[in-house]
Design an enzyme around this catalytic site. Sequence first.
Site, PDB file in Angstrom:
ATOM      1  CE1 TYR A 103      -3.585   2.556   0.955  1.00 55.16           C
ATOM      2  CE2 TYR A 103      -1.982   3.652   2.370  1.00 55.16           C
ATOM      3  CZ  TYR A 103      -3.536   3.860   1.961  1.00 55.16           C
ATOM      4  OH  TYR A 103      -4.366   4.998   1.835  1.00 55.16           O
ATOM      5  CD  GLU A 183      -6.021   4.889  -0.965  1.00 51.38           C
ATOM      6  OE1 GLU A 183      -5.977   5.079  -0.242  1.00 51.38           O
ATOM      7  OE2 GLU A 183      -6.871   4.141  -1.762  1.00 51.38           O
TER       8      GLU A 183
END
Lengths: 374, 287
Positions: A103, A183
């Site tokens: 992530y 993101e």
Amino acid sequence: MDLCEYEGKKLFEKYDISIPRSVLITKDNLYELDSKLKFIRDNNVVIKAQILTGGRMKAGAIKFSTKDKAQAEINDMLGKEFKGFKVNQILVEEMLSIKKERYVALTIDRTSKKILMICSPDGGIDIEELAKTKPGSICKLPFIEFDPNEIHKQLKFIECDELLPIIRKMLNLMRANDASLVEINPLVKVDDSDDWVAADAKVVIDDNALFRHPNFLECVANRSSGLEVEAANKGINYVELDGDVGVIGNGAGLVMATLDVLKEFGVTAANFLDIGGGADFEKVKSCLDIVLKHKDLKGLFINIFGGITRCDEVAKGIIEYKKNNNIDLPMVVRLIGTNEARAKELLESENIASIDSMEQGVEVLKNKIYSNEK
Amino acid sequence: MTNLNLTKETGIIVQGITGKHGSFHTKFMKEYGSNIVAGVTPGKQGQEVEGIPVYNSVADALKNHKAQWSIIFVPARFAKAAAIEAIGANLNIVMITEGIPVHDSMDILNKAKEKNLVVLGPNCPGFIRPDHCKIGIMPGHIFKSGNVGVVSRSGTLTYEIINQMTAKGIGQSTVVGIGGDPLIGTDFIDALKFFQDDPNTEKIVLIGEIGGDAEERAAEFIKENISKPVIAYIVGRTAPEGKKMGHAGAIISGSSGSAKSKINKLREAKVKVAKLPSGVIELLGIC
């Protein structure tokens, strides 16, 4: 403004961040599906609804399939609604054979007032969920200037040398496009390759900066929610709600307070509308136009506390609108603050009563609505 | 300590003084008694607005005048340049402008921090010490000098509550509007520190709203550092999740930013929380 996955990935491509091979399918190019799918080499594909909501996998808006079954899956998905969002576009992607998932995100941190890098070795999971269940696996670093050494220290538990160039590209993208969020979740390492690939993309562009980025205006136009878009084009903050009393106010805080007070008195607002600072009478007319388009309104409450906004301008707007349009529902007007005396004179001359207190105003409106219903 | 102390002598420059809002509020600040020393609008040097001389740049203005603060009315797309100019000249700034890109705000705030200067806003109404000085756009006549310090994220909602306070004879020491953007300079904690040390302040009112965690952090700070009584009102109890309620900063996402979480945290810090704006006045009467 939230970008759809495919819009975010287009940006990634521009900034040299690897993305999977994909084709975008809509009902207009559906007939070309077979030829388009040739662009994807592998037989296994992922079919992803391009809707602006998280948790697509759980909701069934992402499906694993094969090229020969893609047509049927797409037919089934196009036009369908997931979590209230209708599917108009579908991204068909090659299926990645995932070796590792990470992530990585850059956002703007309200507390440190800096850019915040967030990384985790546990990619693919909802980050809010991860923050609750495994907070130790998330590393956060606020920074102003990109400092590889500092990032090195923070990222010691994952592949720092490999991720650094990607984070730098994300930062370039963020700064150049006024993004408030970039993101990648997950960022994946695929079998038989040294490459890291962005399997998903979440990019949010700062609405306030759209004047610097006319290229995104097209994306804005694609977002369909009728009145909210119409209002935004006129510089009005309008949010549709579930109730039946139209609300116009100035300043987000005062309008939210108005909604809270309405609820306290047992009536619910049909909308949130912040007319903004320093509105002139033309803008007031536009606001009335938008709010009164809402069907099945039972009443209207106008609540202005003038600071930079001048009450007499608002009064002029209401009067002019009323001259040309019929407002045939219970209405309460409350105008105080800058130039309030002149405003009250204007309203009085047109037989529109104004009430000084917000809570009293809501009570009067409630009673008017009740007697109207009888 | 964040210096939010205003006096009749505080020198003020108005950037964007020749614009519609700049000139309008220069008049009202001057009438209120604020010491506006000069205005700035590039290309308009030599003009006057409300008897205030206009200069091309902040540096030019400071050659002839002394100031500690600049209030900025410059439109969003030029606001960053104006703010950087003021910071370069060592002025604290009040940014009235709304709609400033968040990356611009970030750059402005970090520049100001380097020089240890105070920024109020952006997207804020400014601040006022009743009967002394106001640097902002709030209607002066609703304020009354007294001992309650008020800090708020929202402009018009502050006027609403101040108006009710004044009507009941409750005066204010200093009222600070910190602004509704996600990134702001002076925050609740800075204002709370100022009020704790301010000899003119005996009670504190905190007006918060949904979104972000500034109220939660303020609650933590109050627990440890504030001995004066604090009363709070959090607006947006009825706002739905995921919808941005006007202010860029006012959005509930997931479990964070809800009014409930803020109210609970404040209550844990022994802050009395009002349900409606009028409740603030009731609570002030009994504490």
